[in-house]
Design an enzyme around this catalytic site. Structure first.
Site, PDB file in Angstrom:
ATOM      1  N   THR A 193       0.971  -1.225  -0.064  1.00  0.00           N
ATOM      2  CA  THR A 193      -0.176  -0.129   0.045  1.00  0.00           C
ATOM      3  C   THR A 193       0.668   1.352   0.187  1.00  0.00           C
ATOM      4  O   THR A 193       1.956   1.111   0.606  1.00  0.00           O
ATOM      5  CB  THR A 193      -0.814  -0.152   1.319  1.00  0.00           C
ATOM      6  OG1 THR A 193      -1.815  -1.213   0.979  1.00  0.00           O
ATOM      7  CG2 THR A 193      -1.479   1.338   1.590  1.00  0.00           C
TER       8      THR A 193
ATOM      9  N   ARG B 225     -13.937  -8.036  -0.114  1.00  0.00           N
ATOM     10  CA  ARG B 225     -13.181  -7.494   1.089  1.00  0.00           C
ATOM     11  C   ARG B 225     -12.701  -6.104   1.086  1.00  0.00           C
ATOM     12  O   ARG B 225     -12.034  -5.699  -0.129  1.00  0.00           O
ATOM     13  CB  ARG B 225     -11.983  -8.461   1.394  1.00  0.00           C
ATOM     14  CG  ARG B 225     -11.070  -8.043   2.393  1.00  0.00           C
ATOM     15  CD  ARG B 225      -9.833  -7.355   2.161  1.00  0.00           C
ATOM     16  NE  ARG B 225      -8.949  -7.242   3.397  1.00  0.00           N
ATOM     17  CZ  ARG B 225      -7.959  -6.492   3.461  1.00  0.00           C
ATOM     18  NH1 ARG B 225      -7.694  -5.628   2.214  1.00  0.00           N
ATOM     19  NH2 ARG B 225      -7.221  -6.228   4.497  1.00  0.00           N
TER      20      ARG B 225
ATOM     21  N   ASP C  98      -8.285  -1.699   5.491  1.00  0.00           N
ATOM     22  CA  ASP C  98      -8.241  -0.205   6.559  1.00  0.00           C
ATOM     23  C   ASP C  98      -8.097   1.088   5.548  1.00  0.00           C
ATOM     24  O   ASP C  98      -8.532   2.328   5.886  1.00  0.00           O
ATOM     25  CB  ASP C  98      -7.147  -0.330   7.629  1.00  0.00           C
ATOM     26  CG  ASP C  98      -5.842  -0.601   6.998  1.00  0.00           C
ATOM     27  OD1 ASP C  98      -5.775  -1.241   5.988  1.00  0.00           O
ATOM     28  OD2 ASP C  98      -4.865   0.497   6.886  1.00  0.00           O
TER      29      ASP C  98
HETATM   30  N1  ASP Z   1      -3.662  -2.358   4.582  1.00  0.00           N
HETATM   31  C1  ASP Z   1      -3.875  -2.919   3.348  1.00  0.00           C
HETATM   32  C2  ASP Z   1      -5.152  -3.433   3.346  1.00  0.00           C
HETATM   33  O1  ASP Z   1      -5.498  -4.334   4.214  1.00  0.00           O
HETATM   34  C3  ASP Z   1      -2.848  -3.666   2.921  1.00  0.00           C
HETATM   35  C4  ASP Z   1      -1.509  -3.011   2.735  1.00  0.00           C
HETATM   36  O2  ASP Z   1      -1.306  -2.226   3.705  1.00  0.00           O
HETATM   37  O3  ASP Z   1      -0.639  -3.356   1.878  1.00  0.00           O
HETATM   38  O4  ASP Z   1      -5.886  -3.674   2.260  1.00  0.00           O
END
Ligand code: ASP
Length: 317
Positions: A178, A206, A209
């Protein structure tokens, strides 16, 4: 902490995900490629801030640059869902009026962060999803692309590996990717933005956060701006970004102390990942529970750094 004066300086911090990156397991060239990509995105934000631009414009530009770069799990280079599609989430927030915009499950919008910003500025709502979000994007002239734009061979390989090895969704070897940015501008206003493809192999619609205001993204001039990356389900349950801001605003902690405490709380629950923050006084910093986090920051005093591996850096001022 909301007062600013003529000595107010700008600063910006960005991340490209937290994960299992260690010098022993990542070769120097791969680390250098990621650092170069981070530096380019940082420069996009710095150019705006140095010219007197807003924190909101800076985080939009930095995150859009990271979305366009295939090294990271956002925009081009996003991970694949279980069914082999790319479904993108993003959020943006400004700390002055606490206006926010967010989108989830978009499949044709080239830069989801720009759509989130358009939601914030041009629409009556805060959070749009799926086909409706894309209808809003088309209605407001936000650039659309063929879904092939987002697909990369490496992300496809990761999906196949996950299926073949029946890996869990939080397998640390796959890393989080992310992207996010936080900034404070010359007026002392903060902003935060986060963008992601989510988790490899995600299904059932799904949502993590990242696009959830308060969980993965938050900004409040009375506290700080935060962008998160990591095991999204834990970040949702801790309401991580808002929790950090609330500790600063109500508990009087520094943003670094609050970020460290909330990441420790999250780790105690079995979660992992990291956060970046920018406070109205110009302080930026990082906190993460994983071995590494793709990160960079710069400010008007001349600080300019990129990093991949731990340990956690100290604050810039
Ligand atoms: N936090 C992100 C999610 O759960 C994943 C990530 O940080 O790469 O979608």
């Amino acid at each position: 902490m909301t007062d600013t004066d003529s000595t107010q300086k700008w600063s910006i911090a960005i991340h490209g995900g937290a994960g299992s990156m260690k010098p022993e397991t990542m070769d120097a060239a791969t680390a250098a490629n990621h650092e170069a990509a981070l530096a380019a995105a940082l420069d996009a934000g710095v150019a705006l801030l140095a010219a007197g631009g807003s924190a909101l414009d800076a985080v939009t530009a930095a995150v859009a640059a990271l979305e366009d770069d295939p090294h990271f799990n956002a925009g081009r280079g996003a991970v694949f869902t279980y069914h082999g599609t790319n479904e993108l989430d993003a959020a943006i927030m400004e700390g002055t009026h606490r206006k926010a915009g967010a989108v989830s499950g978009v499949t044709h919008t080239k830069n989801p962060v720009k759509l989130a910003r358009t939601v914030m500025e041009a629409g009556p709502h805060v959070f749009l999803s799926g086909l409706g979000a894309e209808e809003f994007a088309r209605d407001h002239g936000v650039e659309q692309v063929d879904p092939d734009w987002f697909a990369t061979p490496e992300r496809w390989r990761q999906l196949e590996e996950l299926k073949a090895r029946k890996l869990g969704w939080f397998d640390a070897d796959l890393k989080y990717g992310t992207v996010g940015a936080v900034a404070v501008d010359g007026e002392g206003h903060v902003a935060a933005a986060t963008s992601t493809g989510g988790l490899t192999g995600k299904r059932w619609g799904r949502i993590g956060d990242s696009p959830v205001i308060g969980a993965g993204t938050y900004a409040d001039d009375r506290a700080c701006a935060i962008s998160c990356t990591g095991s999204g389900e834990h970040f949702l349950r801790v309401v991580t970004a808002h929790e950090i801001a609330a500790r600063v605003r109500l508990g009087g902690e520094t943003a670094q102390a609050a970020a460290d405490a909330v990441i420790a709380e999250l780790a105690a629950m079995g979660g992992d990942g990291g956060v970046i923050f920018a406070a109205p006084d110009g302080t930026t910093g990082f906190a993460f529970s994983t071995p590494g986090m793709y990160r960079a920051r710069a400010d008007s005093t001349g600080l300019c750094e990129t990093a991949v591996f731990g340990p956690v850096d100290s604050t810039s001022r």
